[in-house]
Design an enzyme around this catalytic site. Sequence first.
Site, short mmCIF file in Angstrom:
data_model
loop_
_atom_site.label_atom_id
_atom_site.label_comp_id
_atom_site.label_asym_id
_atom_site.label_seq_id
_atom_site.Cartn_x
_atom_site.Cartn_y
_atom_site.Cartn_z
N SER A 29 0.83 -1.21 0.00
CA SER A 29 0.00 0.00 0.00
C SER A 29 0.87 1.26 0.00
CB SER A 29 -0.90 0.02 1.24
OG SER A 29 -1.83 -1.02 1.17
N ARG A 33 1.52 4.23 -3.09
CA ARG A 33 1.31 5.66 -2.79
C ARG A 33 2.60 6.45 -3.01
NH1 ARG A 33 -2.35 2.61 -0.40
NH2 ARG A 33 -4.30 3.43 0.43
N ARG A 126 -13.40 -6.07 -11.66
CA ARG A 126 -13.57 -5.50 -10.32
C ARG A 126 -14.36 -4.18 -10.38
NH1 ARG A 126 -8.25 -5.98 -6.87
NH2 ARG A 126 -9.80 -5.57 -5.26
N SER A 169 -13.43 1.57 2.69
CA SER A 169 -12.39 1.20 1.73
C SER A 169 -11.34 2.29 1.65
CB SER A 169 -13.02 0.98 0.35
OG SER A 169 -12.04 1.11 -0.66
N ASP A 320 -7.18 -7.90 4.22
CA ASP A 320 -6.41 -8.77 3.32
C ASP A 320 -5.97 -10.08 3.98
OD1 ASP A 320 -6.65 -6.99 1.26
OD2 ASP A 320 -4.79 -5.94 1.73
N ARG A 351 -12.84 -14.05 -2.49
CA ARG A 351 -11.92 -14.79 -1.61
C ARG A 351 -12.63 -15.74 -0.65
NH1 ARG A 351 -7.25 -10.12 -0.73
NH2 ARG A 351 -6.10 -10.69 -2.63
N ARG A 393 -2.86 -13.56 -2.61
CA ARG A 393 -3.12 -13.94 -1.21
C ARG A 393 -3.75 -15.34 -1.11
NH1 ARG A 393 -1.02 -9.54 0.87
NH2 ARG A 393 -1.67 -7.52 0.02
C1 S3P Z 1 -5.62 -1.18 -0.09
C2 S3P Z 1 -6.87 -1.20 0.43
C3 S3P Z 1 -7.67 -2.41 0.59
C4 S3P Z 1 -6.85 -3.68 0.45
C5 S3P Z 1 -5.88 -3.60 -0.70
C6 S3P Z 1 -4.94 -2.42 -0.52
C7 S3P Z 1 -4.91 0.09 -0.21
O1 S3P Z 1 -8.69 -2.41 -0.39
O2 S3P Z 1 -7.69 -4.80 0.28
O3 S3P Z 1 -5.11 -4.78 -0.75
O4 S3P Z 1 -3.69 0.10 -0.43
O5 S3P Z 1 -5.56 1.14 -0.09
P1 S3P Z 1 -10.08 -1.63 -0.13
O6 S3P Z 1 -9.72 -0.24 0.13
O7 S3P Z 1 -10.89 -1.76 -1.38
O8 S3P Z 1 -10.70 -2.34 1.04
#
Ligand code: S3P
Length: 438
Positions: A29, A33, A126, A169, A320, A351, A393
């Site tokens: 993550s 970013r 998705r 999210s 996750d 999942r 995963r």
């Molecule tokens: C993430 C947010 C999550 C997570 C993904 C990474 C992120 O998804 O499942 O692996 O880096 O912001 P959601 O924000 O859709 O829950």
Amino acid sequence: MKTGDRHNQFTLRPGGVLRGAVTVPGDKSISHRAAMLAAIARGRSEIRNWLAAGDTEATLGAMRDLGATIERLDTTTLSIVGGALRESASPLNLMNAGTGIRLLAGIMAGQDFPSVLDGSAQLRRRPMKRITEPLELMGADIESRTGGCPLRIRPAALRGLTYEMPVASAQVKSAILLAGLYADSPTTVIQPGPARDHTERMLRSLGVDIKEEDAEGKTITVFPQDRLSPLGLTVPGDISSAAFLLVAALLIRDSELTVSGVNLNPTRTGILDVLEAMGADITIGNRGAEAGEPIGDIRVKASQLHGIEIGGETVVRMIDEFPILMVAALRAEGETVVREAAELRVKETDRIAVMAAELRKLGAEIEEREDGFRILGPQQLTGGQVDGHDDHRIAMSLTVAGLITAEGAVVTDAACAGDSFPGFAETLQGCGALLAAS
Ligand code: S3P
């Protein structure tokens, strides 16, 4: 690329014991970013311990296509000169990366040139409405014929928005906050649960005025600012990658393993809280900070776990980690019930359904529910052949499951582990797992 990442099949045998101290690659993550923000910041950023994996390389490639000057000082050290994005000659290909496409859509909505964001067949399935709807409320011009990608984004003036998110999210929250940098007035998001806050932390470190309006950090306001200062950071280890090793060591008799330098951001540590509540012997040492995030070393000793009920905010804090939790629950005494986790159905795969189906091939009994699952343990897995479904995963959770079978197991379509954890197979082997990659 590590050897195991080129291999698409892992063969697991029981009997190994996991011991020692290991590190895991940089947080996915944070790496996404960092690549994006360095590309929009003015000047030269340096990012160390960056995650060089399938998903994040896709984001990096997109930023290069958009005109960022990216130099690789070594595999995981990047120098990025940003601040002058321009139209890409071709559609941006985010491959399997949901975080990549959703966050980048927020940034692209605010640019004065058009862009097309696309990805793999898996990514095309998705849901994207969760980001296109709020971005359109801000004035963004986005065409998405199928409710998914490709997303065709044209220049438009953005206005500030107050948006109550229907799902917790971080990807949705981040897309809105990033678009908010380019809006004409402040943008506020109200989230139902504490989704990971790496975007907020990183923006703050780049001098952006962004604040939490309440004690729980559920309401966040960002003030427009499209001149970010460059980044200099070392990405902490990914707790979501560490989770596979930690659970493996907890389940395999006589194991004792330390994973060092792991991100302990409280929006990500739900898995540790849950495992502890299940009776896991977990100790955190060497606490510190890196990249504006808390870090530490996590030590686990093999433990007899017991069942637990999980729902509410904990779900968001370990979203996750449910595939690997399923494996832990199979070995736990009593009932494990997961509720309010329907988001799991719109990840790289469904999942809940995929893990239940694959684990059944190894002899597991799992009750699938619309928003979660119920597992009655302890169960002894027998063995067999399972498939990773091009979902990192899933592939890594099944690998750990294979290690606790009576007869051994084969995981096919396992190369996708490299989407988030390059060197996964070697790391497990190095700890003592009986794993052969072919
Ligand atoms: C993430 C947010 C999550 C997570 C993904 C990474 C992120 O998804 O499942 O692996 O880096 O912001 P959601 O924000 O859709 O829950």
